[in-house]
Design a protein around this motif. Structure first.
Motif, PDB file in Angstrom:
ATOM      1  N   PRO A   1      42.327   5.646 -11.566  1.00  0.00           N
ATOM      2  CA  PRO A   1      41.812   5.611 -12.835  1.00  0.00           C
ATOM      3  C   PRO A   1      40.522   5.017 -13.161  1.00  0.00           C
ATOM      4  O   PRO A   1      39.985   3.924 -12.642  1.00  0.00           O
ATOM      5  N   HIS A   2      39.374   5.679 -14.067  1.00  0.00           N
ATOM      6  CA  HIS A   2      38.195   4.895 -14.275  1.00  0.00           C
ATOM      7  C   HIS A   2      38.378   4.463 -15.532  1.00  0.00           C
ATOM      8  O   HIS A   2      38.825   4.810 -16.749  1.00  0.00           O
ATOM      9  N   PHE A   3      37.744   2.761 -15.486  1.00  0.00           N
ATOM     10  CA  PHE A   3      37.817   2.030 -16.933  1.00  0.00           C
ATOM     11  C   PHE A   3      36.726   2.819 -17.574  1.00  0.00           C
ATOM     12  O   PHE A   3      35.689   3.728 -17.225  1.00  0.00           O
ATOM     13  N   ARG A   4      36.878   2.754 -18.852  1.00  0.00           N
ATOM     14  CA  ARG A   4      36.044   3.488 -19.860  1.00  0.00           C
ATOM     15  C   ARG A   4      34.528   3.255 -19.873  1.00  0.00           C
ATOM     16  O   ARG A   4      34.098   2.147 -19.477  1.00  0.00           O
ATOM     17  N   GLY A   5      33.712   4.421 -19.592  1.00  0.00           N
ATOM     18  CA  GLY A   5      32.459   4.522 -19.484  1.00  0.00           C
ATOM     19  C   GLY A   5      32.086   4.483 -17.951  1.00  0.00           C
ATOM     20  O   GLY A   5      30.864   4.557 -17.549  1.00  0.00           O
ATOM     21  N   CYS A   6      33.086   4.446 -16.935  1.00  0.00           N
ATOM     22  CA  CYS A   6      32.745   4.501 -15.424  1.00  0.00           C
ATOM     23  C   CYS A   6      32.734   5.578 -14.826  1.00  0.00           C
ATOM     24  O   CYS A   6      32.488   5.806 -13.635  1.00  0.00           O
ATOM     25  N   SER A   7      33.322   6.716 -15.506  1.00  0.00           N
ATOM     26  CA  SER A   7      33.369   8.231 -14.643  1.00  0.00           C
ATOM     27  C   SER A   7      32.151   8.821 -14.798  1.00  0.00           C
ATOM     28  O   SER A   7      32.215  10.036 -14.359  1.00  0.00           O
ATOM     29  N   GLY A   8      31.079   8.378 -15.410  1.00  0.00           N
ATOM     30  CA  GLY A   8      29.700   9.130 -15.411  1.00  0.00           C
ATOM     31  C   GLY A   8      29.420   9.701 -16.795  1.00  0.00           C
ATOM     32  O   GLY A   8      28.458  10.375 -17.092  1.00  0.00           O
ATOM     33  N   GLU A   9      30.215   9.387 -17.747  1.00  0.00           N
ATOM     34  CA  GLU A   9      30.248   9.832 -18.913  1.00  0.00           C
ATOM     35  C   GLU A   9      30.302   8.481 -19.973  1.00  0.00           C
ATOM     36  O   GLU A   9      31.331   7.924 -20.052  1.00  0.00           O
ATOM     37  N   LEU A  10      29.489   8.439 -21.079  1.00  0.00           N
ATOM     38  CA  LEU A  10      29.665   7.083 -22.138  1.00  0.00           C
ATOM     39  C   LEU A  10      30.974   7.459 -22.763  1.00  0.00           C
ATOM     40  O   LEU A  10      31.373   8.742 -23.336  1.00  0.00           O
ATOM     41  N   ASN A  11      31.922   6.651 -23.027  1.00  0.00           N
ATOM     42  CA  ASN A  11      33.114   6.778 -23.947  1.00  0.00           C
ATOM     43  C   ASN A  11      32.839   6.782 -25.328  1.00  0.00           C
ATOM     44  O   ASN A  11      31.379   6.441 -25.550  1.00  0.00           O
ATOM     45  N   ARG A  12      33.660   6.996 -26.078  1.00  0.00           N
ATOM     46  CA  ARG A  12      33.386   7.420 -27.380  1.00  0.00           C
ATOM     47  C   ARG A  12      33.483   6.133 -28.446  1.00  0.00           C
ATOM     48  O   ARG A  12      32.998   6.118 -29.517  1.00  0.00           O
TER      49      ARG A  12
END
Length: 318
Positions: A89-100
């Motif tokens: 699991p990627h913590f929010r914002g760590c997968s290459g796309e800014l979280n919402r």
């Protein structure tokens, strides 16, 4: 399993921390799945698929880490050899796309750990589920296990925290000193960039001037991490999020590995036998650096850490 010992050709905690970046193995293909969170955000979870009846290992990454981190790649390769499934699991914002959403992630985010594990447990339909966390992910996972106590056993067989910054204040101040400031600068580069993008989406979320002037993790956490996530500031965030206070209440088998030469956390801040529950096994090798664990003849390999995790979950649970 043989306790970790660094090879003679790689002396010192700094070298043992940095060398894995130079010998990182080639990543293997993973299947990405996007999950919608209960609060209208998303996280991305990378999966290594395998036989449906095989155990599932969940690996939580460290600060600004991802499935591309060297420890994630080496663990994925080891799981493939063993025929295990793996979820990253990627913590929010760590997968290459800014979280919402305005929030991001932090070292004490045990609520997010709980939601992820419950979702994976539901999808796993009764098969073995093991959970491990590296650095920040290890701290959040161990905190979760301490909070859940006996209830954790309904979700996981056990937990492992590797190089977790168990005392966040000791870690934060350690990273502000001497050569360690190179790690701080690395973290702040991406943290500031992502925070600026989040601020553009949510004006007034935090003080932009203080964020940009941050020179260490205390500055950044006091200006950004703390206020955004409901803490009074860095000191409050570090005190309430440190896993060391929760080690006494862990009620599932737990492995806690912290090299004594880890540049991120001084050996004086490590827990002792009086700080843990009977379910916790402490391993504090003299060497290893911060998530280094290089082994073998020059130039070395990164097999020891995934082998230690798999051995714990296959042979040492009781």
């Amino acid at each position: 399993m043989t306790p970790y010992r660094a090879p003679g050709w790689l002396p010192g905690g700094q070298a043992q921390t940095l060398w894995p970046l130079l010998i990182k193995p080639k990543a293997i293909p993973l299947r990405r799945e996007r999950w919608e969170t209960p609060d209208g955000d998303f996280i991305d979870v990378d999966h290594l698929d395998g036989p449906p009846e095989s155990p599932l290992l969940v690996l939580f990454h460290g600060l600004e880490g991802s499935a591309r981190s060297h420890y994630a790649i080496s663990t994925a390769r080891a799981c493939r050899r063993m025929g295990w499934r793996l979820a990253l699991p990627h913590f929010r914002g760590c997968s290459g796309e800014l979280n919402r959403r305005p929030r991001a992630y932090h070292s004490g985010d045990s609520a997010e750990i709980d939601w992820i594990l419950r979702r994976l447990h539901q999808d796993n339909t009764g098969r073995r589920l093991h959970a491990a966390g590296i650095s920040l992910g290890g701290n959040a996972l161990l905190k979760w296990a301490g909070e859940q106590q006996q209830a954790a056993a309904s979700l996981v067989s056990g937990v492992a925290g590797i190089c977790a910054p168990l005392d966040l204040a000791a870690c934060g101040h350690q990273l502000a000193r001497g050569f360690n400031r190179i790690y701080t600068r690395h973290f702040l580069d991406t943290l500031k960039s992502r925070s600026a993008a989040r601020l553009a989406r949510f004006p007034g979320l935090f003080d932009e001037t203080r964020m940009r002037r941050s020179r260490n993790l205390w500055d950044f956490d006091d200006a950004v991490t703390g206020p955004v996530h409901g803490f009074a500031g860095a000191d409050d965030y570090w005190a309430r999020s440190s896993a060391i206070a929760w080690l006494k209440t862990i009620a599932v088998p737990a492995l806690v590995v912290n090299p004594r030469n880890d540049p991120f956390l001084p050996a004086s801040a490590l827990p002792g036998p009086n700080d843990i529950s009977p379910c916790v096994r402490l391993e504090q090798p003299a060497t290893g650096g911060h998530v280094g664990f290089v082994s073998g003849a020059f130039p070395g390999n990164l097999d020891w850490l995934p082998q230690r995790l798999l051995h714990f979950f296959t042979s040492e649970l009781s």
